[in-house]
Design a protein around this motif. Structure first.
Motif, PDB file in Angstrom:
ATOM      1  N   ARG A 234      55.041  56.310  47.168  1.00  0.00           N
ATOM      2  CA  ARG A 234      54.761  56.659  48.571  1.00  0.00           C
ATOM      3  C   ARG A 234      53.709  56.875  49.072  1.00  0.00           C
ATOM      4  O   ARG A 234      53.268  56.720  50.290  1.00  0.00           O
ATOM      5  CB  ARG A 234      55.597  58.221  49.016  1.00  0.00           C
ATOM      6  N   LEU A 235      52.589  57.060  48.109  1.00  0.00           N
ATOM      7  CA  LEU A 235      51.319  56.859  48.435  1.00  0.00           C
ATOM      8  C   LEU A 235      50.733  55.377  48.914  1.00  0.00           C
ATOM      9  O   LEU A 235      50.291  55.478  49.694  1.00  0.00           O
ATOM     10  CB  LEU A 235      50.329  57.389  47.074  1.00  0.00           C
ATOM     11  N   LEU A 236      51.454  54.767  48.265  1.00  0.00           N
ATOM     12  CA  LEU A 236      50.824  53.224  48.138  1.00  0.00           C
ATOM     13  C   LEU A 236      51.508  52.349  49.236  1.00  0.00           C
ATOM     14  O   LEU A 236      50.830  51.213  49.617  1.00  0.00           O
ATOM     15  CB  LEU A 236      50.904  52.525  46.930  1.00  0.00           C
ATOM     16  N   LEU A 237      52.829  52.469  49.371  1.00  0.00           N
ATOM     17  CA  LEU A 237      53.822  51.600  50.108  1.00  0.00           C
ATOM     18  C   LEU A 237      53.334  51.744  51.631  1.00  0.00           C
ATOM     19  O   LEU A 237      53.152  50.793  52.246  1.00  0.00           O
ATOM     20  CB  LEU A 237      55.041  51.987  50.235  1.00  0.00           C
ATOM     21  N   PRO A 238      52.673  52.697  52.238  1.00  0.00           N
ATOM     22  CA  PRO A 238      52.186  52.496  53.672  1.00  0.00           C
ATOM     23  C   PRO A 238      51.052  51.483  53.832  1.00  0.00           C
ATOM     24  O   PRO A 238      51.134  51.020  54.706  1.00  0.00           O
ATOM     25  CB  PRO A 238      51.913  54.039  53.929  1.00  0.00           C
ATOM     26  N   VAL A 239      50.071  51.542  52.670  1.00  0.00           N
ATOM     27  CA  VAL A 239      49.100  50.602  52.644  1.00  0.00           C
ATOM     28  C   VAL A 239      49.646  48.894  52.699  1.00  0.00           C
ATOM     29  O   VAL A 239      49.429  48.241  53.548  1.00  0.00           O
ATOM     30  CB  VAL A 239      48.322  50.681  51.353  1.00  0.00           C
ATOM     31  N   SER A 240      50.710  48.672  51.917  1.00  0.00           N
ATOM     32  CA  SER A 240      51.082  47.430  51.764  1.00  0.00           C
ATOM     33  C   SER A 240      51.714  47.204  53.132  1.00  0.00           C
ATOM     34  O   SER A 240      52.143  45.828  53.384  1.00  0.00           O
ATOM     35  CB  SER A 240      52.014  47.316  50.463  1.00  0.00           C
ATOM     36  N   ARG A 241      52.435  48.174  53.624  1.00  0.00           N
ATOM     37  CA  ARG A 241      53.117  47.710  54.982  1.00  0.00           C
ATOM     38  C   ARG A 241      52.324  47.376  55.807  1.00  0.00           C
ATOM     39  O   ARG A 241      52.919  46.728  57.095  1.00  0.00           O
ATOM     40  CB  ARG A 241      53.839  49.307  55.379  1.00  0.00           C
ATOM     41  N   ARG A 242      51.151  47.716  56.080  1.00  0.00           N
ATOM     42  CA  ARG A 242      50.281  47.331  57.170  1.00  0.00           C
ATOM     43  C   ARG A 242      49.736  45.574  56.841  1.00  0.00           C
ATOM     44  O   ARG A 242      49.318  45.192  57.818  1.00  0.00           O
ATOM     45  CB  ARG A 242      48.828  48.140  56.660  1.00  0.00           C
TER      46      ARG A 242
ATOM     47  N   ASN B 229      59.213  43.166  52.166  1.00  0.00           N
ATOM     48  CA  ASN B 229      58.031  42.396  51.872  1.00  0.00           C
ATOM     49  C   ASN B 229      56.761  43.413  51.488  1.00  0.00           C
ATOM     50  O   ASN B 229      55.685  43.016  50.564  1.00  0.00           O
ATOM     51  CB  ASN B 229      57.716  41.456  52.995  1.00  0.00           C
ATOM     52  N   ALA B 230      56.882  44.500  51.954  1.00  0.00           N
ATOM     53  CA  ALA B 230      55.755  45.406  51.520  1.00  0.00           C
ATOM     54  C   ALA B 230      55.837  45.872  50.080  1.00  0.00           C
ATOM     55  O   ALA B 230      55.148  46.063  49.459  1.00  0.00           O
ATOM     56  CB  ALA B 230      55.899  46.633  52.615  1.00  0.00           C
ATOM     57  N   PHE B 231      57.227  46.011  49.714  1.00  0.00           N
ATOM     58  CA  PHE B 231      57.504  46.606  48.492  1.00  0.00           C
ATOM     59  C   PHE B 231      57.135  45.266  47.263  1.00  0.00           C
ATOM     60  O   PHE B 231      56.495  45.499  46.409  1.00  0.00           O
ATOM     61  CB  PHE B 231      58.931  46.886  48.106  1.00  0.00           C
ATOM     62  N   ASP B 232      57.407  43.990  47.879  1.00  0.00           N
ATOM     63  CA  ASP B 232      57.122  42.973  46.867  1.00  0.00           C
ATOM     64  C   ASP B 232      55.546  42.665  46.716  1.00  0.00           C
ATOM     65  O   ASP B 232      55.229  42.430  45.590  1.00  0.00           O
ATOM     66  CB  ASP B 232      57.793  41.725  47.388  1.00  0.00           C
ATOM     67  N   LEU B 233      54.853  42.989  47.735  1.00  0.00           N
ATOM     68  CA  LEU B 233      53.549  42.878  47.858  1.00  0.00           C
ATOM     69  C   LEU B 233      52.657  43.861  46.937  1.00  0.00           C
ATOM     70  O   LEU B 233      51.935  43.672  46.030  1.00  0.00           O
ATOM     71  CB  LEU B 233      52.811  43.005  49.144  1.00  0.00           C
ATOM     72  N   LEU B 234      53.322  45.068  47.158  1.00  0.00           N
ATOM     73  CA  LEU B 234      52.776  46.363  45.946  1.00  0.00           C
ATOM     74  C   LEU B 234      53.287  46.023  44.614  1.00  0.00           C
ATOM     75  O   LEU B 234      52.051  46.233  43.741  1.00  0.00           O
ATOM     76  CB  LEU B 234      53.249  47.487  46.311  1.00  0.00           C
ATOM     77  N   LEU B 235      54.440  45.274  44.637  1.00  0.00           N
ATOM     78  CA  LEU B 235      54.846  45.142  43.120  1.00  0.00           C
ATOM     79  C   LEU B 235      53.861  43.867  42.446  1.00  0.00           C
ATOM     80  O   LEU B 235      53.658  44.173  41.448  1.00  0.00           O
ATOM     81  CB  LEU B 235      56.133  44.668  43.183  1.00  0.00           C
ATOM     82  N   ARG B 236      53.410  42.988  43.245  1.00  0.00           N
ATOM     83  CA  ARG B 236      52.638  41.821  42.947  1.00  0.00           C
ATOM     84  C   ARG B 236      51.460  42.326  42.423  1.00  0.00           C
ATOM     85  O   ARG B 236      50.731  42.065  41.433  1.00  0.00           O
ATOM     86  CB  ARG B 236      52.877  40.799  43.847  1.00  0.00           C
ATOM     87  N   VAL B 237      50.808  43.345  43.147  1.00  0.00           N
ATOM     88  CA  VAL B 237      49.426  43.707  42.925  1.00  0.00           C
ATOM     89  C   VAL B 237      49.617  44.634  41.514  1.00  0.00           C
ATOM     90  O   VAL B 237      48.689  44.540  40.793  1.00  0.00           O
ATOM     91  CB  VAL B 237      48.860  44.481  44.218  1.00  0.00           C
ATOM     92  N   ALA B 238      50.441  45.340  41.721  1.00  0.00           N
ATOM     93  CA  ALA B 238      50.565  46.629  40.632  1.00  0.00           C
ATOM     94  C   ALA B 238      50.803  45.456  39.264  1.00  0.00           C
ATOM     95  O   ALA B 238      50.370  45.757  38.409  1.00  0.00           O
ATOM     96  CB  ALA B 238      51.681  47.534  40.595  1.00  0.00           C
ATOM     97  N   ALA B 239      51.610  44.595  39.110  1.00  0.00           N
ATOM     98  CA  ALA B 239      52.038  43.748  38.066  1.00  0.00           C
ATOM     99  C   ALA B 239      50.573  43.072  37.634  1.00  0.00           C
ATOM    100  O   ALA B 239      50.581  42.869  36.386  1.00  0.00           O
ATOM    101  CB  ALA B 239      52.950  42.567  38.412  1.00  0.00           C
ATOM    102  N   ALA B 240      49.788  42.571  38.582  1.00  0.00           N
ATOM    103  CA  ALA B 240      48.804  41.654  38.035  1.00  0.00           C
ATOM    104  C   ALA B 240      47.751  42.762  37.366  1.00  0.00           C
ATOM    105  O   ALA B 240      46.935  42.622  36.356  1.00  0.00           O
ATOM    106  CB  ALA B 240      47.798  41.123  39.399  1.00  0.00           C
ATOM    107  N   ALA B 241      47.463  44.054  37.940  1.00  0.00           N
ATOM    108  CA  ALA B 241      46.644  45.153  37.550  1.00  0.00           C
ATOM    109  C   ALA B 241      47.272  45.685  36.063  1.00  0.00           C
ATOM    110  O   ALA B 241      46.587  45.697  35.241  1.00  0.00           O
ATOM    111  CB  ALA B 241      46.626  46.300  38.542  1.00  0.00           C
ATOM    112  N   HIS B 242      48.486  45.691  35.900  1.00  0.00           N
ATOM    113  CA  HIS B 242      49.215  46.013  34.708  1.00  0.00           C
ATOM    114  C   HIS B 242      48.639  44.856  33.562  1.00  0.00           C
ATOM    115  O   HIS B 242      48.405  45.359  32.530  1.00  0.00           O
ATOM    116  CB  HIS B 242      50.691  46.232  34.831  1.00  0.00           C
ATOM    117  N   GLY B 243      48.907  43.735  33.913  1.00  0.00           N
ATOM    118  CA  GLY B 243      48.796  42.814  32.908  1.00  0.00           C
ATOM    119  C   GLY B 243      47.321  42.863  32.635  1.00  0.00           C
ATOM    120  O   GLY B 243      46.894  42.523  31.431  1.00  0.00           O
TER     121      GLY B 243
END
Length: 221
Positions: free
Chosen positions: A155-163, A170-184
């Motif tokens: 809930r903290l992060l999704l409003p950022v990707s929604r912009r 698409n907002a969820f997918d964007l956040l997921l890709r950023v988080a996955a890259a950071a995790h790796g």
């Protein structure tokens, strides 16, 4: 004279017996009541740091905490329940760190970059919490508080990707890709692929930020 002599012998014998008897060993009580839960959590966190989230038993955590193997069941139904509480702490620590990172800019691209950098820093500075949160294989449907803590991060992060995205998916997918890259990148850093020490951490944080910017900008084109 016989009675006084007998009494004196009895008194001397009793004193000698007390002196010869070994002192009664009392178990420390500091961890057996109010501090028991925290002692077990600290012990489990130490064991995870040494062996990973699957490398210890509840009995080992008990011994490490200095309590009986039956003591944990006053607070935790099983090992997974103990780990779930630590994972909840992990999510809350992340939320605080990510909230501070998002506050560094009003630009959503830069906010995602700051999030990715903070993600790497959390993994490096809190490796045991990171491993429990992401690698313990906990079933969140068993633990309402854990699920809620994870939802707070989203809930903290999704409003950022929604912009930066045209819709919720698409907002969820964007956040997921950023988080996955950071995790790796965080995992690679933990494995020593980028070197060791503070310089390697700083370099990996910047690499995560650059990657997040690239993903976010591509999403907007």
């Amino acid at each position: 004279m016989a009675a006084p002599m007998v009494n004196a012998i009895y008194l001397v014998s009793a004193v000698n017996l007390r002196l010869m008897s070994p002192p009664v060993k009392r178990r420390p009580t500091g961890r057996h009541h109010g501090d028991l839960r925290n002692a077990l959590l600290r012990a489990a966190l130490d064991l995870v740091a040494e062996r990973g989230p699957h490398g210890f038993t509840l009995a080992e955590a008990s011994r490490r905490a200095g309590v009986s193997v039956a003591a944990p069941y006053k607070h935790f139904a099983d090992r997974e329940t103990l780990l779930a509480e630590l994972a909840t702490q992990g999510y809350r620590e992340q939320r605080d760190r990510f909230a501070a990172a998002l506050g560094s800019s009003d630009d959503p691209v830069e906010q995602l970059a700051a999030f990715a950098s903070a993600y790497v820093r959390f993994a490096a500075q809190e490796p045991a919490l990171f491993d429990i949160t992401f690698h313990a294989g906990l079933d969140k449907s068993r633990f309402d508080e854990l699920a809620a803590a994870g939802d707070e991060v989203a809930r903290l992060l999704l409003p950022v990707s929604r912009r930066l995205a045209p819709d919720e998916d698409n907002a969820f997918d964007l956040l997921l890709r950023v988080a996955a890259a950071a995790h790796g990148l965080a995992v690679f850093l933990r494995q020593g692929l980028f070197g060791m020490g503070g310089e390697a951490l700083a370099d990996t944080e910047e690499r995560a930020a650059r990657t997040a910017r690239d993903i976010a900008r591509q999403n907007g084109t």
